[in-house]
Enzyme design. Structure first.
Site, short mmCIF file in Angstrom:
data_model
loop_
_atom_site.label_atom_id
_atom_site.label_comp_id
_atom_site.label_asym_id
_atom_site.label_seq_id
_atom_site.Cartn_x
_atom_site.Cartn_y
_atom_site.Cartn_z
N ASN A 1 1.32 -1.12 -23.06
CA ASN A 1 0.65 -0.20 -22.14
C ASN A 1 -0.78 -0.63 -21.85
O ASN A 1 -1.58 -0.81 -22.76
CB ASN A 1 0.62 1.21 -22.74
CG ASN A 1 1.95 1.93 -22.60
OD1 ASN A 1 3.00 1.35 -22.82
ND2 ASN A 1 1.90 3.19 -22.22
N ALA B 1 3.83 -6.79 -8.14
CA ALA B 1 4.38 -5.75 -7.28
C ALA B 1 5.60 -5.10 -7.92
O ALA B 1 6.58 -5.77 -8.22
CB ALA B 1 4.76 -6.34 -5.92
N THR C 1 12.71 -2.62 -4.86
CA THR C 1 11.44 -3.34 -4.98
C THR C 1 11.45 -4.29 -6.16
O THR C 1 11.09 -5.47 -6.03
CB THR C 1 10.27 -2.34 -5.13
OG1 THR C 1 10.21 -1.53 -3.95
CG2 THR C 1 8.95 -3.08 -5.31
N LEU D 1 0.82 -1.21 0.00
CA LEU D 1 0.00 0.00 0.00
C LEU D 1 0.85 1.25 0.00
O LEU D 1 0.65 2.18 0.79
CB LEU D 1 -0.97 0.00 1.19
CG LEU D 1 -1.99 -1.15 1.22
CD1 LEU D 1 -2.89 -1.03 2.44
CD2 LEU D 1 -2.82 -1.18 -0.06
N THR D 2 1.84 1.28 -0.91
CA THR D 2 2.59 2.51 -1.14
C THR D 2 1.69 3.45 -1.94
O THR D 2 0.49 3.21 -2.08
CB THR D 2 3.89 2.22 -1.91
OG1 THR D 2 3.58 1.51 -3.12
CG2 THR D 2 4.83 1.39 -1.07
N TYR E 1 4.07 15.44 -23.37
CA TYR E 1 5.51 15.52 -23.60
C TYR E 1 5.80 15.84 -25.07
O TYR E 1 5.27 15.18 -25.98
CB TYR E 1 6.20 14.21 -23.24
CG TYR E 1 6.37 13.98 -21.75
CD1 TYR E 1 7.04 14.91 -20.97
CD2 TYR E 1 5.89 12.83 -21.15
CE1 TYR E 1 7.21 14.70 -19.61
CE2 TYR E 1 6.07 12.60 -19.79
CZ TYR E 1 6.73 13.55 -19.03
OH TYR E 1 6.90 13.33 -17.68
N THR F 1 7.33 -5.98 -18.65
CA THR F 1 6.89 -4.90 -19.52
C THR F 1 7.64 -4.91 -20.84
O THR F 1 8.80 -5.37 -20.90
CB THR F 1 7.12 -3.54 -18.83
OG1 THR F 1 6.92 -2.47 -19.76
CG2 THR F 1 8.54 -3.42 -18.31
N ASP F 2 7.00 -4.39 -21.89
CA ASP F 2 7.68 -4.28 -23.17
C ASP F 2 8.80 -3.24 -23.14
O ASP F 2 9.64 -3.19 -24.04
CB ASP F 2 6.69 -3.96 -24.30
CG ASP F 2 5.93 -2.66 -24.10
OD1 ASP F 2 6.11 -2.00 -23.06
OD2 ASP F 2 5.13 -2.30 -24.99
N GLU F 3 8.84 -2.43 -22.09
CA GLU F 3 9.87 -1.39 -22.01
C GLU F 3 11.28 -1.97 -21.85
O GLU F 3 12.26 -1.26 -22.05
CB GLU F 3 9.56 -0.41 -20.89
CG GLU F 3 8.32 0.42 -21.16
CD GLU F 3 8.13 1.55 -20.16
OE1 GLU F 3 9.12 2.23 -19.83
OE2 GLU F 3 6.98 1.74 -19.70
N GLU G 1 7.50 -0.88 -8.53
CA GLU G 1 7.47 0.55 -8.78
C GLU G 1 7.48 0.69 -10.31
O GLU G 1 8.31 0.09 -10.98
CB GLU G 1 8.71 1.22 -8.18
CG GLU G 1 8.79 1.13 -6.67
CD GLU G 1 7.79 2.06 -5.99
OE1 GLU G 1 7.30 2.99 -6.66
OE2 GLU G 1 7.51 1.84 -4.80
N LYS H 1 13.20 -3.63 -14.25
CA LYS H 1 12.33 -4.72 -14.69
C LYS H 1 13.12 -5.74 -15.52
O LYS H 1 12.91 -6.95 -15.39
CB LYS H 1 11.16 -4.17 -15.49
CG LYS H 1 10.17 -3.36 -14.68
CD LYS H 1 9.47 -4.19 -13.60
CE LYS H 1 8.49 -5.18 -14.20
NZ LYS H 1 7.74 -5.92 -13.13
N ASN I 1 0.44 9.48 -28.60
CA ASN I 1 -0.04 10.08 -27.36
C ASN I 1 -0.97 11.26 -27.62
O ASN I 1 -2.00 11.41 -26.96
CB ASN I 1 1.14 10.52 -26.49
CG ASN I 1 1.90 9.35 -25.89
OD1 ASN I 1 1.42 8.22 -25.89
ND2 ASN I 1 3.08 9.61 -25.36
N TYR J 1 13.55 2.60 -14.45
CA TYR J 1 12.41 1.68 -14.30
C TYR J 1 12.57 0.46 -15.18
O TYR J 1 12.53 -0.68 -14.71
CB TYR J 1 11.10 2.39 -14.63
CG TYR J 1 9.98 1.43 -14.95
CD1 TYR J 1 9.52 0.51 -13.99
CD2 TYR J 1 9.40 1.40 -16.22
CE1 TYR J 1 8.52 -0.40 -14.30
CE2 TYR J 1 8.39 0.49 -16.52
CZ TYR J 1 7.95 -0.40 -15.56
OH TYR J 1 6.97 -1.31 -15.87
#
Length: 349
Positions: free
Chosen positions: A182, A82, A100, A35-36, A210, A125-127, A84, A157, A252, A153
């Site tokens: 996404n 879980a 984390t 619960l951050t 952006y 993630t695809d990132e 960030e 991952k 975007n 980030y």
């Protein structure tokens, strides 16, 4: 079966909890979340009294607490949501992302080794693949695309993914990994693009975009993502990676304009701001592997999914207004104090 879902009070994790309780009511879900800022217990209030559900406030970096939970529950499957996950926050403070997303993952897998597990699934993630050029629409991310990260980030991952692969190869831990594009849909934290634009547009506030907003993302409706993960943990091949994409590439700026159109707001609210450092240009996933092996395809067309999503935020203003005001962070304290939530009910005095 007993399934531990970490990060289950977050956006995708909570939607997965709802999907599992509806699709597999015979299974027991143990939801773990620290619960951050992005975890919201109020999101789970519809299942807190469900006898097949248990919530535990716990940080996945807490080795003693994680081991204790595994000893109590003896889970069959662990699905690790879980993390960030906000790129801008990772640029400002990388350390918590490393702790984390990497250390927390190792603690979970050590618990799986110690207490035995049928499947450990890492939600990635695809990132981790970096980005693709805007002028090559023929290029897509495949499972064997080399990792080439752009932010703290995505690096955290990717590091976790490599660790999962190492635990499978070295220790024989039965693992799978999924890398998604996404996500969008109900219960997404309001700092993300789509809910942020909805909330700001409704309040006639500026809509920050952006650069020129030409960055392209492949959008996946969250329920389609949950269906894919459910298939992977039950039928996927141990040791494999599966890409989960939405076949919905959008710029975007076009997303923001679409939200303005739906809400009847002028484009003059759009405010172009200095571009993010290391901003990836385009993400695009080829989900052929999961389709061929498990029969999965995204079912929700973007036009339908975005309409449902915007309507959900219109119908659930109290949920996201509590987050914008910060009031949601008091929900756990108001409901349960510092006591663990056992089986969705307050512990007896």
């Amino acid at each position: 079966m007993k399934i531990i879902v970490t990060g289950g009070a977050g956006f995708i994790g909570s939607n997965f909890v709802f999907y599992e309780r509806k699709r597999h009511p015979e299974d027991r879900i143990i939801c773990v979340d620290s619960l951050t800022y992005a975890g919201n217990l109020e999101t789970l209030k519809s299942v807190l009294d469900d006898p097949g559900f248990r919530f535990v406030k716990l940080d996945i970096r807490d080795r003693e607490g994680v081991y204790k939970l595994f000893e109590e529950e003896k889970p069959d499957i662990v699905v690790n949501f879980a993390a960030e996950s906000h790129v801008d926050r990772s640029i400002e403070n990388p350390t918590i992302f490393l702790e984390t997303n990497i250390i927390g993952t190792s603690v979970l897998m050590d618990a799986c080794r110690k207490y035995g597990i049928g499947r450990y699934h890492q939600v990635s993630t695809d990132e981790v693949y970096g980005d693709l050029p805007l002028d090559r629409p023929d290029l897509f991310f495949h499972e064997d695309t080399p990792i080439h990260t752009s932010s703290p980030y995505s690096t955290s991952k990717a590091s976790a993914d490599l660790l999962v692969g190492a635990y499978h190869r070295t220790y024989g831990l039965p693992t799978t990994i999924s890398r998604c594009s996404n996500n969008y849909g109900p219960y997404q934290f309001p700092e993300k693009l789509i809910p942020l634009m909805i909330a700001n547009a409704l309040a006639d506030k500026p809509l920050p975009v952006y650069g020129e907003g030409l960055n392209v993302r492949d959008w996946l409706y969250v329920e389609d993502h949950c269906k894919a993960i459910d298939l992977i943990i039950r039928k996927g091949t141990v040791g494999e990676i599966y890409n989960i994409g939405g076949h919905n590439e959008m710029r975007n700026i076009d997303i923001v304009k679409l939200i303005c159109d739906y809400l009847g707001k002028p484009y003059s609210l759009i405010e172009h701001v200095t571009d993010r450092k290391g901003h990836d240009q385009r993400y695009a996933i080829d989900p052929t592997k999961i389709h061929k092996e498990l029969g999965w395809l995204p079912e929700t067309k973007f036009a339908d999914g975005i309409r449902k999503t915007i309507q959900w935020y219109l119908d659930n203003k109290e949920w996201w207004e509590n987050i914008v005001s910060g009031e949601y962070q008091n929900y756990y304290k108001k409901m349960y104090g510092n006591r663990e939530v056992l089986d969705g009910k307050e512990p007896e005095a």
